[in-house]
Structure formats: structure tokens, C-alpha cells
Scaffold this active site. Structure first.
Site, PDB file in Angstrom:
ATOM      1  N   LYS A   1      50.116 -12.961  20.220  1.00  0.00           N
ATOM      2  CA  LYS A   1      50.740 -13.776  21.279  1.00  0.00           C
ATOM      3  C   LYS A   1      51.967 -13.048  21.860  1.00  0.00           C
ATOM      4  O   LYS A   1      52.114 -12.951  23.070  1.00  0.00           O
ATOM      5  CB  LYS A   1      51.138 -15.163  20.735  1.00  0.00           C
ATOM      6  CG  LYS A   1      49.919 -15.969  20.263  1.00  0.00           C
ATOM      7  CD  LYS A   1      50.260 -17.383  19.868  1.00  0.00           C
ATOM      8  CE  LYS A   1      50.861 -17.502  18.487  1.00  0.00           C
ATOM      9  NZ  LYS A   1      49.911 -17.200  17.390  1.00  0.00           N
ATOM     10  N   THR A   2      52.808 -12.526  20.978  1.00  0.00           N
ATOM     11  CA  THR A   2      53.985 -11.783  21.456  1.00  0.00           C
ATOM     12  C   THR A   2      53.527 -10.507  22.164  1.00  0.00           C
ATOM     13  O   THR A   2      54.076 -10.117  23.196  1.00  0.00           O
ATOM     14  CB  THR A   2      54.906 -11.407  20.271  1.00  0.00           C
ATOM     15  OG1 THR A   2      55.079 -12.555  19.446  1.00  0.00           O
ATOM     16  CG2 THR A   2      56.251 -10.902  20.741  1.00  0.00           C
TER      17      THR A   2
ATOM     18  N   ARG B   1      47.401  -8.263  13.041  1.00  0.00           N
ATOM     19  CA  ARG B   1      48.642  -8.000  12.309  1.00  0.00           C
ATOM     20  C   ARG B   1      48.325  -7.612  10.867  1.00  0.00           C
ATOM     21  O   ARG B   1      48.946  -6.717  10.296  1.00  0.00           O
ATOM     22  CB  ARG B   1      49.559  -9.225  12.339  1.00  0.00           C
ATOM     23  CG  ARG B   1      50.875  -8.987  11.589  1.00  0.00           C
ATOM     24  CD  ARG B   1      51.729 -10.226  11.541  1.00  0.00           C
ATOM     25  NE  ARG B   1      52.207 -10.572  12.873  1.00  0.00           N
ATOM     26  CZ  ARG B   1      52.625 -11.795  13.214  1.00  0.00           C
ATOM     27  NH1 ARG B   1      52.637 -12.762  12.328  1.00  0.00           N
ATOM     28  NH2 ARG B   1      53.041 -12.036  14.433  1.00  0.00           N
TER      29      ARG B   1
ATOM     30  N   ASP C   1      59.048 -18.153  21.100  1.00  0.00           N
ATOM     31  CA  ASP C   1      58.082 -18.278  20.009  1.00  0.00           C
ATOM     32  C   ASP C   1      58.284 -19.622  19.294  1.00  0.00           C
ATOM     33  O   ASP C   1      59.371 -20.199  19.378  1.00  0.00           O
ATOM     34  CB  ASP C   1      58.316 -17.117  19.025  1.00  0.00           C
ATOM     35  CG  ASP C   1      57.068 -16.822  18.197  1.00  0.00           C
ATOM     36  OD1 ASP C   1      56.020 -17.442  18.446  1.00  0.00           O
ATOM     37  OD2 ASP C   1      57.161 -15.962  17.299  1.00  0.00           O
TER      38      ASP C   1
ATOM     39  N   THR D   1      51.761 -21.935  17.026  1.00  0.00           N
ATOM     40  CA  THR D   1      50.605 -22.043  16.140  1.00  0.00           C
ATOM     41  C   THR D   1      50.124 -23.496  16.125  1.00  0.00           C
ATOM     42  O   THR D   1      49.102 -23.799  15.532  1.00  0.00           O
ATOM     43  CB  THR D   1      50.997 -21.632  14.699  1.00  0.00           C
ATOM     44  OG1 THR D   1      52.173 -22.361  14.332  1.00  0.00           O
ATOM     45  CG2 THR D   1      51.263 -20.148  14.598  1.00  0.00           C
TER      46      THR D   1
END
Ligand code: ADE
Length: 353
Positions: free
Chosen positions: A81-82, A234, A126, A175
Site C-alpha cells: 500500500k505504501t 514484504r 497509514d 488493514t
């Protein structure tokens, strides 16, 4: 494009009382994760539906010389997302300011960051589901009309002044999209869920990262890491780094299938990508609660983990992999979950032959 990351911690460290974001509090984040983040759509692997629609959105904004619509990205942690927000900023040639909702505790935190924005810039928040009510209410006119409504004076003499803001784009990430209030959710023009990655996509991520780390890897080695990465880039990147260390120290410096599998076995990452905590969670429900259902608080307390870690980190993949089930009365281990641990289900145990 400069990525400016600020959670107010620098100001706090310096003993400043007011950590309103100012240019001098900018911190450049040089973690491993940031150093390998793709910077454009071509090097961003996976999420193809999102990429294709974003390319159109960005092109339209460029042709019309307008700021991008506000966007909300949601999905389990680690899916990029980032990263996609950084790619959008780079593709548009604008700066991105990165913060998170828990860092926007006081009104002045959000006001400070909004007032520091320049036209076209991206503000990335975030964990946006954790924004408090006051911060949310400051954001509404900022998102809708690009204005800040500020109150001066007290009660009867109080006045509201409207301060214009430059046209910026808010990108929120969460999330837990379900925990966003509807007025906030409704102010995003684009809402997109990020999906778990396929093994093929993760193999590409693994090979790309190995190249950046200057470590040799073959197709089978990349695939062996990919299958144990829980659909999450990740995790794939973290595992490449760990396996690369093993390859250099214990093997011949090349990641092949055997090197990857042996290294991951030593790290106790099993062939489904589960680690000790995931297996402990499944075993706990089976051994102590007959396979469930059992409440999340009970599970977290028994594992000495916090509820958020269980919900955000362990559960999404266990659910997606079909090893765990969510029921109104709590979590249950599925027959596949029993099989994965090599344990017979209660009905298999009662069957004689
Ligand atoms: N690293 C993390 N996410 C990635 C992605 N989607 N593509 C390439 N590298 C990544």
C-alpha cells in the site's frame, strides 16, 4: 520525488512540545524495505488490475492538469500500500508526505501537516482507521473543499475562519476498511483492495530483490522462497535477505531450491509459510479448545500476543489459506488446518476404521 516521512518523533526527541510537521523535522527513511521499493509501475510487480486503472487515472489527471482524486487502499499488511503510493507520487513527479493516524493525535498534528502541503502533493496516512474524531472532522473540509476550518476565541466570541489549502491528494491505507466511518470512506474517489500475490508474482519479486542484493538465484530457488512467503511481498523480501545470508555463509553463495528449502527449514518457516506463532495458534485452538470456536482475546492472551498482531498479522493469511475459519462464536481450525499440523480432526479420531 522525495519521500518525506514524519511521525513527529524527531520533534519529540528534541524535546519540542509542538511536533507540528515542519520541513526541518523531515526524516529520510533508509531501511532495507525502502531501499528496494519499486519506484515506477514497470518495476512494481502484481496488483495488475490496480496498476492498469491507476495508469488511466494518472494520465487523465496529467492531461487535465488536476490533482488526483483521494484514494483509499486496503488489505492485509505487507501487500504494497505504501509502495504503490510512492509509485503514484513518482509517476506524477510530486512529493509525498508519509505519516500514520496514531501520529496525528492532536488537532495541531493534522493541521500542521495539511498546512505544510504544496499543490499536487500527496499526503499518505497509514492505518487511517485509527484516526480520531477531531482529526477526521478537520480532514472532511480539507478533502472536499481544500479548506481548513479553524476556530479562534472562546464560546460566545468564537469565530470560524476558513483557510484555503492547496489542492492535494490524500492516500489512506488501512488493514481494516470496515472500521472507517462512512463519512470518511465516502470522501475517497478511488477505493481499492490489494490482493495477496500469486507464487509467480512473488517469484518475480524475489528475483528482483536478489538482483538488488547482488545475490545469485535460480528459478527454482526463487519459487521455493515464493511459496513460503504467504502471498506477501514484504515477507518474500525479508526471506530473500535471510536466505541470502545462509547462501553466503553455509552454502556456495547461490540460492537454489535446496539452499532455499534448507535455510527456511532452519528458520522454521514451513512449506505453507507458517512460522512458530502461526503453528502455535492452530495448536492452541486444537489442544485446548477442541479445535474451536474460541474468542480472539482468549487466543491472544494464551499466546502472550496482542489482539491486533493476531488479527492483522497472523489471521489474514491463515484465513486465506483455509487453515482457520472465522465464525460468529470465534475462531475454528479447519480440517485443512488439522491436516497441516498432522493431527486427525475430531470426527476422524472417533471413526474406528
Ligand atoms: N517489493 C515490495 N512490493 C513489491 C512489488 N509489488 N513489486 C516489486 N517489488 C516489491
Amino acid at each position: 520525488m522525495a519521500i518525506i516521512s514524519d511521525d513527529g518523533s524527531e520533534a519529540k526527541r528534541l524535546g519540542k512540545k509542538n511536533p507540528i510537521v515542519k520541513p526541518e523535522t523531515i526524516e529520510y527513511d533508509n531501511t532495507f524495505e525502502n531501499s528496494i521499493r519499486p519506484k515506477d509501475f514497470d518495476s512494481y510487480i502484481g496488483q495488475s488490475a490496480l496498476k492498469e486503472s491507476l495508469k488511466i487515472t494518472l494520465e487523465a489527471a496529467r492531461l487535465r492538469n488536476k490533482a488526483l482524486d483521494h484514494m483509499l487502499f486496503y488489505g492485509p499488511p505487507g501487500l504494497g500500500k505504501t509502495t504503490i503510493a510512492g509509485v503514484i507520487a513518482a509517476q506524477m513527479g510530486v512529493d509525498i508526505k508519509i505519516t500514520s493516524a496514531p501520529a496525528l493525535e492532536r488537532p495541531r498534528d493534522i493541521i500542521g501537516i495539511l498546512m505544510s502541503l504544496k499543490g499536487g502533493e500527496i499526503l499518505f496516512i497509514d492505518e487511517i482507521h485509527r484516526l480520531n474524531k477531531v482529526a477526521e472532522e478537520i480532514l472532511y473540509p480539507a478533502m472536499e473543499d481544500f479548506t481548513l476550518d479553524m476556530t479562534t476565541g472562546k464560546s460566545q466570541t468564537a469565530k470560524t475562519i476558513r483557510v484555503p489549502l492547496p489542492k492535494f491528494t490524500l492516500i489512506g491505507a488501512t488493514t481494516k476498511a470496515g472500521e472507517l466511518s462512512s463519512p470518511l470512506r465516502d470522501r475517497f474517489g478511488i477505493i481499492h483492495r490489494l490482493e495477496f500475490y500469486t507464487v509467480d508474482e512473488l517469484s518475480e519479486v524475489v528475483k528482483r530483490t536478489a538482483k538488488i542484493l547482488d545475490i545469485k538465484i535460480n528459478e527454482e530457488g526463487a519459487k521455493a522462497i515464493a511459496v513460503r512467503s504467504r502471498g506477501t511481498p514484504r515477507i518474500a523480501n525479508r526471506l530473500v535477505k535471510r536466505v541470502a545470508d545462509f547462501a553466503i555463509v553455509k552454502f556456495n553463495g547461490i540460492i537454489d531450491k535446496q539452499v532455499a528449502n534448507e535455510s527456511l527449514d532452519i528458520l522454521k518457516i514451513d512449506e505453507f509459510g507458517l512460522d512458530n506463532t502461526d503453528r502455535a495458534l492452530l495448536s492452541l485452538i486444537i489442544d485446548k479448545y477442541d479445535g474451536g470456536p474460541v474468542g480472539i482475546e482468549t487466543i491472544a492472551a494464551a499466546l502472550s500476543e496482542d489482539v491486533r498482531t493476531i488479527e492483522d498479522v497472523c489471521e489474514p493469511y491463515l484465513l486465506q489459506a483455509g487453515l482457520l475459519q472465522r465464525t460468529p462464536r470465534g475462531r475454528k481450525v479447519s480440517p485443512e488446518g488439522y491436516r497441516h499440523l498432522g493431527i486427525k480432526t475430531p470426527s476422524e479420531q472417533t471413526r474406528l476404521f
